[in-house]
Write a protein that holds these residues in place. Structure first.
Motif, PDB file in Angstrom:
ATOM      1  N   ASP A 151      70.804  43.848  50.366  1.00  0.00           N
ATOM      2  CA  ASP A 151      70.834  42.564  50.947  1.00  0.00           C
ATOM      3  C   ASP A 151      72.250  41.867  51.233  1.00  0.00           C
ATOM      4  OD1 ASP A 151      68.106  42.691  50.866  1.00  0.00           O
ATOM      5  OD2 ASP A 151      67.893  41.566  49.226  1.00  0.00           O
ATOM      6  N   SER A 152      72.982  41.909  50.194  1.00  0.00           N
ATOM      7  CA  SER A 152      74.506  41.473  50.165  1.00  0.00           C
ATOM      8  C   SER A 152      75.172  42.115  51.250  1.00  0.00           C
ATOM      9  CB  SER A 152      74.946  41.644  48.989  1.00  0.00           C
ATOM     10  OG  SER A 152      74.323  40.957  47.866  1.00  0.00           O
ATOM     11  N   LEU A 153      75.152  43.496  51.495  1.00  0.00           N
ATOM     12  CA  LEU A 153      76.028  44.157  52.561  1.00  0.00           C
ATOM     13  C   LEU A 153      75.482  43.770  53.834  1.00  0.00           C
ATOM     14  CD1 LEU A 153      76.414  47.823  51.311  1.00  0.00           C
ATOM     15  CD2 LEU A 153      78.102  46.260  51.999  1.00  0.00           C
ATOM     16  N   ILE A 154      74.143  43.698  53.947  1.00  0.00           N
ATOM     17  CA  ILE A 154      73.452  43.351  55.302  1.00  0.00           C
ATOM     18  C   ILE A 154      74.352  42.043  55.991  1.00  0.00           C
ATOM     19  CG2 ILE A 154      71.589  42.704  56.752  1.00  0.00           C
ATOM     20  CD1 ILE A 154      69.917  44.751  54.954  1.00  0.00           C
ATOM     21  N   VAL A 155      74.232  40.941  55.122  1.00  0.00           N
ATOM     22  CA  VAL A 155      74.741  39.501  55.385  1.00  0.00           C
ATOM     23  C   VAL A 155      76.032  39.834  55.543  1.00  0.00           C
ATOM     24  CG1 VAL A 155      74.675  37.378  54.716  1.00  0.00           C
ATOM     25  CG2 VAL A 155      72.776  38.655  54.418  1.00  0.00           C
ATOM     26  N   TYR A 156      76.888  40.573  54.885  1.00  0.00           N
ATOM     27  CA  TYR A 156      78.516  40.463  54.583  1.00  0.00           C
ATOM     28  C   TYR A 156      78.864  41.221  55.819  1.00  0.00           C
ATOM     29  CZ  TYR A 156      83.225  41.550  53.259  1.00  0.00           C
ATOM     30  OH  TYR A 156      84.584  41.470  52.991  1.00  0.00           O
ATOM     31  N   ILE A 157      78.266  42.300  56.523  1.00  0.00           N
ATOM     32  CA  ILE A 157      78.818  43.001  57.316  1.00  0.00           C
ATOM     33  C   ILE A 157      78.307  42.422  58.796  1.00  0.00           C
ATOM     34  CG2 ILE A 157      78.544  45.209  58.633  1.00  0.00           C
ATOM     35  CD1 ILE A 157      78.290  46.652  55.797  1.00  0.00           C
ATOM     36  N   GLU A 158      77.026  41.890  58.775  1.00  0.00           N
ATOM     37  CA  GLU A 158      76.710  41.363  60.022  1.00  0.00           C
ATOM     38  C   GLU A 158      76.824  39.897  59.857  1.00  0.00           C
ATOM     39  OE1 GLU A 158      75.961  43.032  62.782  1.00  0.00           O
ATOM     40  OE2 GLU A 158      75.954  44.831  61.506  1.00  0.00           O
ATOM     41  N   ARG A 159      77.974  39.256  59.758  1.00  0.00           N
ATOM     42  CA  ARG A 159      77.981  37.897  59.602  1.00  0.00           C
ATOM     43  C   ARG A 159      77.838  37.235  60.819  1.00  0.00           C
ATOM     44  NH1 ARG A 159      83.589  38.558  56.322  1.00  0.00           N
ATOM     45  NH2 ARG A 159      83.721  40.382  57.483  1.00  0.00           N
ATOM     46  N   ASP A 160      78.218  37.669  61.893  1.00  0.00           N
ATOM     47  CA  ASP A 160      78.060  37.008  63.266  1.00  0.00           C
ATOM     48  C   ASP A 160      76.619  36.875  63.408  1.00  0.00           C
ATOM     49  OD1 ASP A 160      77.793  39.826  63.515  1.00  0.00           O
ATOM     50  OD2 ASP A 160      78.235  39.760  65.507  1.00  0.00           O
ATOM     51  N   VAL A 161      75.676  37.944  63.160  1.00  0.00           N
ATOM     52  CA  VAL A 161      74.308  37.584  63.261  1.00  0.00           C
ATOM     53  C   VAL A 161      73.867  36.600  62.497  1.00  0.00           C
ATOM     54  CG1 VAL A 161      71.892  38.913  63.165  1.00  0.00           C
ATOM     55  CG2 VAL A 161      73.941  39.855  64.203  1.00  0.00           C
ATOM     56  N   PHE A 162      74.338  36.618  61.114  1.00  0.00           N
ATOM     57  CA  PHE A 162      73.599  35.886  60.071  1.00  0.00           C
ATOM     58  C   PHE A 162      74.057  34.350  60.356  1.00  0.00           C
ATOM     59  CE2 PHE A 162      74.634  33.694  55.845  1.00  0.00           C
ATOM     60  CZ  PHE A 162      73.190  33.576  55.537  1.00  0.00           C
TER      61      PHE A 162
END
Length: 783
Positions: free
Chosen positions: A750-761
């Motif tokens: 969960d942390s990696l998804i949000v950290y890497i795809e910050r522009d989507v988040f």
């Protein structure tokens, strides 16, 4: 006392159907929720779960929604003498309907979740064995729904009540006032703001970094306190001012918030991928706690014609065999409602478990989807070619051995590193005082020697640049080591001091710098997210041409550069016409040769020829028929590479996308297409197929020439390099560092998804995340 301990399910992963087994081992509830089976035909029966966690499992399934693989190519079965199959538009008519790929059968989500709650038993066609009589599907669907009081409608009502907490008896009993709801919303919103910031920066929540440990508080509490200090409304409802049972600072609350953020991010990514062609890039690596993690990236073309690569998660795999990796990919596809019918490419690093011809991962996927063409990562192939030259050529091998030893000796202690930095800084000060130093932001930074790594892209080139730029300071440090230890372990330092101050070492240094400078440009270009396969092939071709030009024309220039460097640092330069003398060997039996022959033929030409041979060997797939046909799509030089026959042949590689009728129409459309494109100035100056696709969408040409645009899309989704996956592993080392080495797999993902795809988040509103968080389980507070 049990309420003070974390809930656990007393069951075994191999005995879910028997929760009361005496041999059962405890499993975390979070682990069960994270590994719920998406395919309705393979799910564990709801009655087999512990009653304590059934509602959480139901909420998890309801949040995911029914399993509806709309883009799946549903198989046909002979029923009553006619081939029949499931129809995708039935999903539009029934929001409860699910389809099992494993059983080729239809199921009902609501009845699976709640049918066991009612006395009426009924059949298990839509909950157990599945329904697959497609001849009478519509009649049976309506019969299953039944009248108002049917089991299905009761299950549907219970599902609605479970997900809408305003109908829960707890909510009615509590009778929260509007003020209490406002307070809870403010507190939750403040907690979410803290969560957003920590995820965005990759920080820990509970004090696993230097700043948090120094204040004896976690980052999460520090941020909440900061918000309270700067906002009176927040201060009134958080921390010590919040109700004792509703502070929203528990680790479980933080995990639920992060999970909500990650799921909304993934949902937004998958909504962009829905019903379009895509490819996958997969790789595995060990994290800091020695767990094998498999990362996956999706590559697709969006509605603007742009190439997009999105990270969609990591998964812990206990086995790295092709079967285990394929199973992990199947689970992700099932949970995300993705279908192999839309998969058109796969890219890996070339390991045997990935590219094996008989049992490799690429072969297993090709058996299921023959149009999912495999591309060996171009950047990885380039690195293999460089390493091969460094190992096979004895002169180059010896040179890099010396370079590695140099880095090891100079960097062996803090004293030596400090001496190297001090000399470099003194030189900068002198240059600045003499007003001969170019200054500016990012210039004149502290430097050190870089280490060569066979698996680190561009590391060889970086090592050579650092040696050239710091050569005099390295020589001085080696001299310092020899002077400080005249009778001790200074032999290796003295040997290096002599070797690097020779013309042969300097010549190798400049030859390899020039050669790797060409390949380094190619490597950096291949690692771009928006790089397409046609441009990549052209870049490889250009790299080979530049190497050939260097071989034919640049020897004299390299000798001049090396000689100038030697004169500057008082190194003896040999005369090219004189006889070459091998240091330490007798001339009696040595073959007669000049310095010119030694440096031009045995080093310069031999090294470049070896590099060209390795590039041809590792990039042999560039000449395959598929990629040769793809090159005809290039708009470069006013579509000079256009070949109608090869483009029709390219379409034949995709029989699921081009029928015989489509091929006939494509052939006619191609002639009109190329004439039209050559007549428009906006298209005649384009360089790559990625810019061509974007321009076609911008001008509306993708609707006028749909078959040509489909070919472009299929070409663009083919992966070029797994750089996005490698970047994910770099991010994993930031998120899961040695101080956070006990992170759970779900928390890491969960942390990696949000950290890497910050522009989507960043595009996701807080209200959407709070609603998902609220619906995960029964909460004390109400929005």
């Amino acid at each position: 006392m049990e309420r003070f301990f974390k809930r656990k399910l007393s069951t075994d992963s191999s005995s879910l159907s028997n929760p009361g087994s005496s041999n059962a081992r405890p499993i975390e509830v979070d682990e069960i929720l994270a590994n719920l089976q998406a395919d309705p035909g393979l799910r564990t029966r709801m009655a087999d779960y512990s009653p304590n966690i059934r509602d959480e499992i139901r909420r998890a399934y309801l949040q995911k929604g029914p399993c509806q693989p709309r883009s799946y190519k549903f198989p046909q079965t002979n029923q009553s003498g006619i081939n029949r199959r499931f129809i995708a538009h039935w999903f539009d008519d029934h929001d409860w309907l699910e389809y099992s790929i494993a059983k080729d059968a239809a199921f009902c989500l609501h009845c699976y979740l709640f049918k066991s709650n009612f006395d009426q038993v009924g059949g298990d066609a839509f909950t157990g064995v599945g329904f697959n009589n497609w001849k009478k599907a519509k009649e049976r669907f309506n019969l299953h729904i039944g009248p108002v009081g049917s089991v299905h409608n009761q299950a549907r009502e219970v599902a609605y009540n479970l997900m809408h907490q305003t109908t829960h008896i707890e909510t009615i009993v509590i009778k929260q006032t509007s003020q209490a709801r406002t307070t809870y919303r403010t507190c939750l919103n403040a907690s979410l703001k803290c969560t957003r910031y920590l995820l965005w920066q990759g920080f820990s929540f509970r004090g696993h970094d230097e700043s948090a440990q120094s204040s004896n508080k976690g980052n999460y509490l520090e941020l909440l306190q900061f918000l309270a200090d700067h906002d009176e409304k927040v201060k009134a409802v958080v921390l010590e001012n919040a109700p004792g049972n509703l502070k929203l600072i528990a680790p479980s609350i933080q995990k639920d918030l992060v999970n909500s953020c990650a799921k909304e991010t993934i949902d937004l990514i998958l909504s962009d991928v829905k019903d379009i062609y895509f490819s996958i890039m997969v790789d595995e690596a060990r994290d800091v706690s020695i767990k094998e993690q498999m990362a996956m990236v999706l590559r697709y073309v969006n509605d603007k014609g742009q190439i997009i690569e999105r990270f969609v998660g990591v998964q812990h795999v206990t086995d790295t065999t092709s079967s285990a990796l394929k199973e992990a990919i199947d689970e992700f596809f099932s949970s995300a409602n993705l279908s192999f019918s839309k998969l058109r490419g796969q890219g890996y690093d070339g390991a045997s478990n990935m590219r094996g011809e008989f049992n490799g991962l690429k072969t297993k996927i090709l058996r299921e989807q023959p149009c999912a063409f495999y591309v060996h990562c171009f950047a990885h192939q380039l690195q293999l070619a460089l390493v091969a030259v460094a190992k096979k050529n004895i002169d180059v091998n010896s040179f890099f051995t010396t370079a590695n030893s140099l880095v090891n000796v100079v960097g062996a202690s803090c004293k030596r590193r400090d001496a190297l930095r001090a000399q470099y800084q003194e030189e900068l000060v002198r240059a600045f005082e003499d007003d001969c130093l170019i200054t500016g932001r990012g210039l004149n930074q502290e430097r050190t020697l870089k280490r060569v790594g066979d698996t680190r892209w561009n590391s060889h080139y970086g090592t050579l640049i650092s040696i050239i730029s710091m050569f005099p300071y390295v020589v001085n440090v080696l001299q310092m080591i020899v002077d400080d230890n005249p009778n001790d372990s200074s032999g290796e330092a003295y040997k290096l001091w002599r070797e690097i101050q020779s013309f042969e070492f300097v010549f190798h240094l400049f030859v390899m710098k020039a050669l790797l400078g060409i390949t380094n440009t190619l490597s950096l270009a291949l690692q771009k997210k928006d790089q397409d396969i046609v441009s990549a092939m052209n870049l490889v071709k250009t790299c080979k041409e530049n190497l050939q030009l260097m071989r034919d024309n640049e020897f004299e220039e390299l000798v001049e550069q090396a000689s100038s460097f030697c004169y500057k640092h008082d190194i003896i330069v040999p005369t090219m016409d004189e006889e070459y003398v091998i240091p330490g060997r007798s001339r009696r039996n040595a073959p007669m040769k000049t310095n010119y022959h030694r440096y031009r033929v045995e080093i310069f030409i031999h090294v470049i020829d070896g590099q060209l041979a390795e590039l041809n060997d590792h990039f042999n797939e560039v000449s395959t028929e598929l990629l040769t046909c793809l090159a005809c799509l290039s708009p470069k030089n006013n579509f000079v590479a256009f070949d109608k026959r090869k483009l029709v042949r390219l379409a034949q590689f995709y029989p699921y996308d081009f029928s015989d009728r489509d091929l006939l129409m494509l052939e006619d459309q191609l002639g009109v297409y190329v004439h039209h494109m050559r007549s428009i100035s906006d298209f005649s100056q384009l360089e790559g197929i990625s810019s061509l696709a974007e321009k076609m969408v911008e001008k509306g040409m993708h609707e006028i020439f749909p078959f040509v645009y489909l070919l472009l899309t299929l070409a663009l989704v083919l992966p070029v390099a797994t750089a996005s996956v490698e970047r994910a592993f770099s991010a994993m080392n930031i998120i899961k560092n040695p101080l956070r080495n006990r992170m759970g797999d779900q928390w890491l993902n969960d942390s990696l998804i949000v950290y890497i795809e910050r522009d989507v988040f960043a595009c996701i509103d807080n209200e959407i995340i709070m609603q998902r968080f609220q619906n995960m389980k029964t909460r004390r507070g109400q929005l």
